[in-house]
Design an enzyme around this catalytic site. Structure first.
Site, PDB file in Angstrom:
ATOM      1  CB  THR A   1      -0.963  -0.022   1.351  1.00  0.00           C
ATOM      2  OG1 THR A   1      -1.424   1.273   1.462  1.00  0.00           O
ATOM      3  CG2 THR A   1       0.045  -0.340   2.611  1.00  0.00           C
ATOM      4  CG  ASP A   2      -1.023   4.930  -1.045  1.00  0.00           C
ATOM      5  OD1 ASP A   2      -1.613   4.235  -0.153  1.00  0.00           O
ATOM      6  OD2 ASP A   2      -1.776   5.761  -1.322  1.00  0.00           O
ATOM      7  CD  GLU A   3      -3.286   3.464   4.351  1.00  0.00           C
ATOM      8  OE1 GLU A   3      -3.486   3.439   5.432  1.00  0.00           O
ATOM      9  OE2 GLU A   3      -4.586   2.994   3.782  1.00  0.00           O
TER      10      GLU A   3
ATOM     11  CE1 TYR B   1      -3.184  -2.924   5.646  1.00  0.00           C
ATOM     12  CE2 TYR B   1      -2.996  -0.361   5.138  1.00  0.00           C
ATOM     13  CZ  TYR B   1      -3.165  -1.787   4.819  1.00  0.00           C
ATOM     14  OH  TYR B   1      -3.298  -1.888   3.324  1.00  0.00           O
TER      15      TYR B   1
ATOM     16  CE  LYS C   1       0.263  -4.581   3.145  1.00  0.00           C
ATOM     17  NZ  LYS C   1      -0.094  -6.081   2.270  1.00  0.00           N
TER      18      LYS C   1
HETATM   19  P1  NAD Z   1      -9.367  -7.584   2.356  1.00  0.00           P
HETATM   20  O1  NAD Z   1      -9.286  -7.149   4.014  1.00  0.00           O
HETATM   21  O2  NAD Z   1     -10.672  -7.091   1.751  1.00  0.00           O
HETATM   22  O3  NAD Z   1      -9.056  -9.055   2.145  1.00  0.00           O
HETATM   23  C1  NAD Z   1      -8.046  -9.730   2.841  1.00  0.00           C
HETATM   24  C2  NAD Z   1      -8.415 -11.334   2.600  1.00  0.00           C
HETATM   25  O4  NAD Z   1      -7.197 -12.008   3.507  1.00  0.00           O
HETATM   26  C3  NAD Z   1      -9.584 -11.830   3.106  1.00  0.00           C
HETATM   27  O5  NAD Z   1     -10.130 -12.773   2.387  1.00  0.00           O
HETATM   28  C4  NAD Z   1      -9.068 -12.535   4.418  1.00  0.00           C
HETATM   29  O6  NAD Z   1      -9.921 -13.645   4.874  1.00  0.00           O
HETATM   30  C5  NAD Z   1      -7.761 -12.841   4.044  1.00  0.00           C
HETATM   31  N1  NAD Z   1      -6.790 -13.022   5.150  1.00  0.00           N
HETATM   32  C6  NAD Z   1      -6.725 -12.194   6.367  1.00  0.00           C
HETATM   33  N2  NAD Z   1      -5.631 -12.934   7.106  1.00  0.00           N
HETATM   34  C7  NAD Z   1      -5.364 -14.093   6.605  1.00  0.00           C
HETATM   35  C8  NAD Z   1      -4.541 -15.180   7.252  1.00  0.00           C
HETATM   36  N3  NAD Z   1      -3.847 -15.010   8.169  1.00  0.00           N
HETATM   37  N4  NAD Z   1      -4.386 -16.035   6.025  1.00  0.00           N
HETATM   38  C9  NAD Z   1      -5.009 -16.393   5.007  1.00  0.00           C
HETATM   39  N5  NAD Z   1      -5.926 -15.407   4.631  1.00  0.00           N
HETATM   40  C10 NAD Z   1      -6.130 -14.173   5.275  1.00  0.00           C
HETATM   41  O7  NAD Z   1      -8.030  -6.918   1.820  1.00  0.00           O
HETATM   42  P2  NAD Z   1      -7.947  -5.914   0.401  1.00  0.00           P
HETATM   43  O8  NAD Z   1      -8.653  -4.651   0.611  1.00  0.00           O
HETATM   44  O9  NAD Z   1      -8.495  -7.027  -0.682  1.00  0.00           O
HETATM   45  O10 NAD Z   1      -6.406  -5.922   0.332  1.00  0.00           O
HETATM   46  C11 NAD Z   1      -5.702  -6.864  -0.154  1.00  0.00           C
HETATM   47  C12 NAD Z   1      -4.089  -6.414  -0.141  1.00  0.00           C
HETATM   48  O11 NAD Z   1      -3.755  -5.098  -0.890  1.00  0.00           O
HETATM   49  C13 NAD Z   1      -3.633  -6.035   1.205  1.00  0.00           C
HETATM   50  O12 NAD Z   1      -2.379  -6.628   1.492  1.00  0.00           O
HETATM   51  C14 NAD Z   1      -3.825  -4.833   1.421  1.00  0.00           C
HETATM   52  O13 NAD Z   1      -2.444  -4.329   2.370  1.00  0.00           O
HETATM   53  C15 NAD Z   1      -3.312  -4.227  -0.112  1.00  0.00           C
HETATM   54  N6  NAD Z   1      -3.748  -2.872  -0.562  1.00  0.00           N
HETATM   55  C16 NAD Z   1      -5.061  -2.506  -0.240  1.00  0.00           C
HETATM   56  C17 NAD Z   1      -5.770  -1.567  -0.795  1.00  0.00           C
HETATM   57  C18 NAD Z   1      -7.316  -1.272  -0.631  1.00  0.00           C
HETATM   58  O14 NAD Z   1      -7.619   0.105  -1.104  1.00  0.00           O
HETATM   59  N7  NAD Z   1      -7.938  -2.046  -0.441  1.00  0.00           N
HETATM   60  C19 NAD Z   1      -4.793  -0.460  -1.276  1.00  0.00           C
HETATM   61  C20 NAD Z   1      -3.363  -0.693  -1.544  1.00  0.00           C
HETATM   62  C21 NAD Z   1      -2.940  -2.109  -0.932  1.00  0.00           C
END
Ligand code: NAD
Length: 344
Positions: free
Chosen positions: A142-144, A168, A172
């Site tokens: 993430t950009d965070e 968080y 990350k």
């Molecule tokens: P989300 O919370 O919607 O989904 C996370 C998934 O991971 C869920 O299905 C959960 O069940 C699974 N999970 C969590 N802990 C687990 C574990 N210990 N073992 C197995 N599965 C596990 O998250 P998202 O928004 O889809 O984000 C996905 C990735 O992208 C993350 O790494 C996040 O940091 C990154 N990200 C998200 C955004 C955003 O805007 N949502 C932006 C940039 C980066």
């Protein structure tokens, strides 16, 4: 432009029942006609197998319910399915939850990533003795991790120093550093992407855009932190999926790429934009924006995020294809046809 080429065959997707992971599975099955996907997800509150219904060519997708921190399970999956590619989405991802209870963030985001890296090193390098071009670990971040910007600051890029501000983003950042260290120390072939805020189908109801849509369609107050001036860059999730696949297939091993949508908006401006669209989709007696209500600000709330994505655009040819209007319309098309209690 001369690009590297990597062809994934058996791909372990972690967190593929979450928002971006599920979108990526749909995208990859549609755009790659031979790859097999093994989706490891423990189904926390954020994951749902409903997001994996109606997959194109679903026979190439295998769901495994399990935890990325389970080292024995992870190595068994790599061995059994001859995994040559890991695309690592699984994470605890909600900043507010990390403030009220950080422990699961450290466990999944740091220990879980470490567990995957160790298993990949063991299987790819010790057991298979694969070279760099036979396997790939792509880490989604993430950009965070870069902290916060002032109005006059340059947007984040691959050269921005890390300065995470929430549990968080700190977790990350820790996982990014581990992935980078496994390249530097062991030459485990990795790439990392740091992306701005995503929106689109399958996002959990607790996140900002689903919250606004739900409030608008049920006539509830639309909660906005502080005075609504905090700025985020927004990227339609399908554009993020395209960027990830581009990096996987053509990215330079050992490199990091920042990904963004060229769409910096204050939270208030975004909410007002969505309200304007909702006035067209679900007209009410009063314009939807009149339901906006400011609520106490998040602790340590970062003020501005922005992304410079020149590197991925110039070296790999990727750029966002959706404007905020076209992305929001697709998002509303997903959320609105079905009853809100089921969807959001
Ligand atoms: P989300 O919370 O919607 O989904 C996370 C998934 O991971 C869920 O299905 C959960 O069940 C699974 N999970 C969590 N802990 C687990 C574990 N210990 N073992 C197995 N599965 C596990 O998250 P998202 O928004 O889809 O984000 C996905 C990735 O992208 C993350 O790494 C996040 O940091 C990154 N990200 C998200 C955004 C955003 O805007 N949502 C932006 C940039 C980066």
């Amino acid at each position: 432009m001369l690009l590297q080429n990597f062809q994934p065959h058996n791909v372990l997707i972690t967190g593929g029942a979450g928002f971006i992971g599920a979108n990526f599975i749909h995208y990859l099955l549609k755009h790659n006609k031979t790859v097999n996907l093994y989706n490891l997800d423990c189904l926390t509150y954020a994951g749902s197998k409903d997001y994996l219904m109606d997959l194109p060519e679903s026979q190439r997708h295998y769901f495994i319910q399990g935890n990325i921190c389970d080292a024995a399970l992870v190595i068994a999956i790599l061995q059994r399915y001859h995994i040559d590619t890991i695309v690592h989405f699984a994470a605890e991802s909600h900043v507010d939850r990390s403030i009220s209870g950080p422990a699961p963030f450290i466990q999944t985001n740091v220990v879980g990533t470490f567990t995957l890296l160790e298993a990949a090193k063991q299987y790819w390098q010790v057991e298979k003795k694969w070279q760099e071009n036979h396997c790939r670990f792509h880490h989604i971040s993430t950009d965070e991790v870069f902290g916060t910007l002032k109005k006059e600051d340059e947007p984040f890029s691959e050269k921005t120093p890390y300065a995470p501000n929430s549990p968080y983003s700190a977790s990350k950042a820790g996982s990014d550093h581990l992935v980078r260290a496994y390249w530097h120390t062991y030459r485990l072939p990795m790439t990392i992407s740091n992306c701005s805020n995503n929106y689109g189908p399958f996002q959990h109801p607790e996140k900002f855009i689903p919250t606004i849509i739900r409030a608008c369609s049920t006539g509830q107050p639309i909660p906005i932190y502080g005075d609504g001036s905090n700025i985020r860059d927004w990227l339609y999730v399908e554009d993020h999926c395209a960027a990830i696949l581009t990096i996987l297939e053509h990215g330079q091993v050992g490199e990091t790429y920042t990904i963004g949508g060229n769409t910096e908006l204050s939270n208030l401006a975004l909410a007002t934009k969505i309200c304007g669209l909702m006035d067209q989709y679900v007209p009410q007696k009063q314009p939807h924006h009149t339901f906006i209500q400011f609520v106490s600000d998040r602790l340590g709330h970062d003020w501005r995020y922005a992304i410079n994505h020149t590197k991925i655009t110039e070296t790999l040819g990727w750029q966002p294809r959706h404007s905020i209007e076209s992305g929001l319309r697709k998002t509303l098309d997903y959320y609105l046809p079905m009853p809100f209690s089921q969807n959001i």
